[in-house]
Design a protein around this motif. Structure first.
Motif, PDB file in Angstrom:
ATOM      1  N   MET A   1       0.758  -1.143  -0.128  1.00 51.40           N
ATOM      2  CA  MET A   1      -0.080  -0.144   0.019  1.00 51.40           C
ATOM      3  C   MET A   1       1.094   1.354   0.122  1.00 51.40           C
ATOM      4  SD  MET A   1      -2.937  -0.973   2.562  1.00 51.40           S
ATOM      5  CE  MET A   1      -1.748  -1.832   3.767  1.00 51.40           C
ATOM      6  N   THR A   2       0.406   2.305  -0.880  1.00 50.27           N
ATOM      7  CA  THR A   2       1.139   3.358  -0.822  1.00 50.27           C
ATOM      8  C   THR A   2       0.303   4.605  -0.595  1.00 50.27           C
ATOM      9  OG1 THR A   2       1.000   3.621  -3.273  1.00 50.27           O
ATOM     10  CG2 THR A   2       3.157   2.460  -2.368  1.00 50.27           C
ATOM     11  N   SER A   3       0.728   5.763  -0.105  1.00 51.45           N
ATOM     12  CA  SER A   3      -0.343   6.756   0.380  1.00 51.45           C
ATOM     13  C   SER A   3       0.592   8.154   0.180  1.00 51.45           C
ATOM     14  CB  SER A   3      -0.964   6.664   1.332  1.00 51.45           C
ATOM     15  OG  SER A   3      -1.705   7.915   1.903  1.00 51.45           O
ATOM     16  N   THR A   4       0.283   9.028  -0.385  1.00 49.22           N
ATOM     17  CA  THR A   4       0.843  10.431  -0.440  1.00 49.22           C
ATOM     18  C   THR A   4       0.461  11.116   0.880  1.00 49.22           C
ATOM     19  OG1 THR A   4      -1.181  11.524  -1.638  1.00 49.22           O
ATOM     20  CG2 THR A   4       0.669  10.659  -3.020  1.00 49.22           C
ATOM     21  N   GLY A  10      -8.028   3.128   7.578  1.00 49.32           N
ATOM     22  CA  GLY A  10      -8.421   1.911   8.062  1.00 49.32           C
ATOM     23  C   GLY A  10      -7.396   1.012   8.672  1.00 49.32           C
ATOM     24  N   PHE A  11      -6.175   1.477   8.792  1.00 48.83           N
ATOM     25  CA  PHE A  11      -4.993   1.044   9.323  1.00 48.83           C
ATOM     26  C   PHE A  11      -4.424   1.834  10.225  1.00 48.83           C
ATOM     27  CE2 PHE A  11      -5.886  -1.281   5.527  1.00 48.83           C
ATOM     28  CZ  PHE A  11      -5.534  -2.396   5.443  1.00 48.83           C
ATOM     29  N   ARG A  12      -3.447   1.101  11.312  1.00 45.56           N
ATOM     30  CA  ARG A  12      -2.764   1.871  12.240  1.00 45.56           C
ATOM     31  C   ARG A  12      -1.137   1.536  11.980  1.00 45.56           C
ATOM     32  NH1 ARG A  12      -1.253  -0.114  16.983  1.00 45.56           N
ATOM     33  NH2 ARG A  12      -2.634  -1.846  16.900  1.00 45.56           N
ATOM     34  N   ILE A  13      -0.389   2.639  12.033  1.00 41.77           N
ATOM     35  CA  ILE A  13       1.111   2.408  12.000  1.00 41.77           C
ATOM     36  C   ILE A  13       1.513   1.976  13.312  1.00 41.77           C
ATOM     37  CG2 ILE A  13       3.177   3.706  11.391  1.00 41.77           C
ATOM     38  CD1 ILE A  13       1.501   5.616   9.542  1.00 41.77           C
ATOM     39  N   THR A  14       2.178   0.749  13.164  1.00 42.85           N
ATOM     40  CA  THR A  14       2.663   0.220  14.491  1.00 42.85           C
ATOM     41  C   THR A  14       4.340   0.409  14.517  1.00 42.85           C
ATOM     42  OG1 THR A  14       2.896  -2.019  13.252  1.00 42.85           O
ATOM     43  CG2 THR A  14       0.902  -1.488  14.760  1.00 42.85           C
ATOM     44  N   LYS A  15       4.721   0.567  13.293  1.00 45.98           N
ATOM     45  CA  LYS A  15       6.217   0.935  13.282  1.00 45.98           C
ATOM     46  C   LYS A  15       6.730   1.786  11.956  1.00 45.98           C
ATOM     47  CE  LYS A  15      10.530  -2.132  13.571  1.00 45.98           C
ATOM     48  NZ  LYS A  15      10.840  -3.504  13.796  1.00 45.98           N
ATOM     49  N   ASN A  16       7.654   2.786  12.337  1.00 49.52           N
ATOM     50  CA  ASN A  16       8.212   3.563  11.370  1.00 49.52           C
ATOM     51  C   ASN A  16       9.458   3.028  11.060  1.00 49.52           C
ATOM     52  OD1 ASN A  16       9.707   5.613  10.060  1.00 49.52           O
ATOM     53  ND2 ASN A  16       8.393   6.984  11.136  1.00 49.52           N
ATOM     54  N   LEU A  17       9.837   2.442   9.733  1.00 47.93           N
ATOM     55  CA  LEU A  17      11.173   2.067   9.441  1.00 47.93           C
ATOM     56  C   LEU A  17      11.976   3.132   8.754  1.00 47.93           C
ATOM     57  CD1 LEU A  17       9.667  -1.249   7.671  1.00 47.93           C
ATOM     58  CD2 LEU A  17      10.749  -0.850  10.271  1.00 47.93           C
ATOM     59  N   GLY A  72      11.210  -4.579   5.374  1.00 48.78           N
ATOM     60  CA  GLY A  72      10.075  -5.320   6.070  1.00 48.78           C
ATOM     61  C   GLY A  72       8.677  -4.521   6.099  1.00 48.78           C
ATOM     62  N   ALA A  73       8.721  -3.355   5.193  1.00 51.36           N
ATOM     63  CA  ALA A  73       7.552  -2.451   5.423  1.00 51.36           C
ATOM     64  C   ALA A  73       6.498  -3.149   4.632  1.00 51.36           C
ATOM     65  CB  ALA A  73       7.827  -1.374   4.739  1.00 51.36           C
ATOM     66  N   ASN A  74       5.129  -3.106   5.196  1.00 51.98           N
ATOM     67  CA  ASN A  74       4.125  -3.259   4.450  1.00 51.98           C
ATOM     68  C   ASN A  74       3.251  -2.237   3.706  1.00 51.98           C
ATOM     69  OD1 ASN A  74       2.723  -2.639   6.757  1.00 51.98           O
ATOM     70  ND2 ASN A  74       1.507  -4.566   6.858  1.00 51.98           N
ATOM     71  N   VAL A 100       6.547   2.034   6.379  1.00 54.08           N
ATOM     72  CA  VAL A 100       5.966   1.667   7.839  1.00 54.08           C
ATOM     73  C   VAL A 100       5.340   0.317   7.743  1.00 54.08           C
ATOM     74  CG1 VAL A 100       5.481   4.116   8.224  1.00 54.08           C
ATOM     75  CG2 VAL A 100       3.727   2.432   7.025  1.00 54.08           C
ATOM     76  N   VAL A 101       4.982  -0.266   8.868  1.00 58.80           N
ATOM     77  CA  VAL A 101       4.231  -1.409   9.145  1.00 58.80           C
ATOM     78  C   VAL A 101       2.871  -1.073   9.725  1.00 58.80           C
ATOM     79  CG1 VAL A 101       4.059  -3.570  10.525  1.00 58.80           C
ATOM     80  CG2 VAL A 101       6.346  -2.841   9.561  1.00 58.80           C
ATOM     81  N   VAL A 102       1.913  -1.600   8.983  1.00 61.61           N
ATOM     82  CA  VAL A 102       0.541  -1.279   9.332  1.00 61.61           C
ATOM     83  C   VAL A 102      -0.259  -2.458   9.808  1.00 61.61           C
ATOM     84  CG1 VAL A 102       0.267   0.902   8.145  1.00 61.61           C
ATOM     85  CG2 VAL A 102      -0.250  -1.182   6.984  1.00 61.61           C
ATOM     86  N   VAL A 103      -1.269  -2.338  10.678  1.00 62.47           N
ATOM     87  CA  VAL A 103      -2.091  -3.251  10.917  1.00 62.47           C
ATOM     88  C   VAL A 103      -3.662  -2.839  10.778  1.00 62.47           C
ATOM     89  CG1 VAL A 103      -0.594  -4.686  12.444  1.00 62.47           C
ATOM     90  CG2 VAL A 103      -1.993  -2.635  13.287  1.00 62.47           C
TER      91      VAL A 103
END
Length: 105
Positions: A1-4, A10-17, A72-74, A100-103
């Protein structure tokens, strides 16, 4: 997933890489420049340059995605493009964002 934007709906960032990037440096060929010069006579969209720009931006985007996967970003947020003319006829295209990693929320 990418976003500007700096969030993904609908997702929460759990880790900033960190920042990831893709860089492509491209020159115009003599034939391409000549063809584009002919198109400028008629006016309108210079399709040779449009196709070159689209291809270059896509390559930079794909390199950025590969960099994010290595970390390891999603997802990627804050995605941007930048271009700089390095010398006459040679342009650097940079695509960057934050990996980032999102859930799901």
């Amino acid at each position: 997933m990418t976003s500007t934007s700096f969030t993904v709906a609908g997702f929460r960032i759990t880790k900033n890489l960190g920042v990831v990037r893709g860089i492509v440096v491209r020159s115009r060929s003599i034939l391409g420049t000549f063809g584009a010069s002919l198109q400028t006579i008629v006016g309108g969209n210079i399709t040779i340059f449009t196709e070159l720009c689209e291809k270059t931006r896509n390559e930079a985007f794909e390199l950025m995605l590969a960099h994010a996967r290595e970390l390891g970003a999603n997802a990627l947020v804050g995605v941007r493009y930048d271009a700089t003319e390095v010398m006459q006829g040679v342009t650097e295209v940079l695509c960057y964002g934050t990996a980032v990693v999102v859930v799901p929320e």
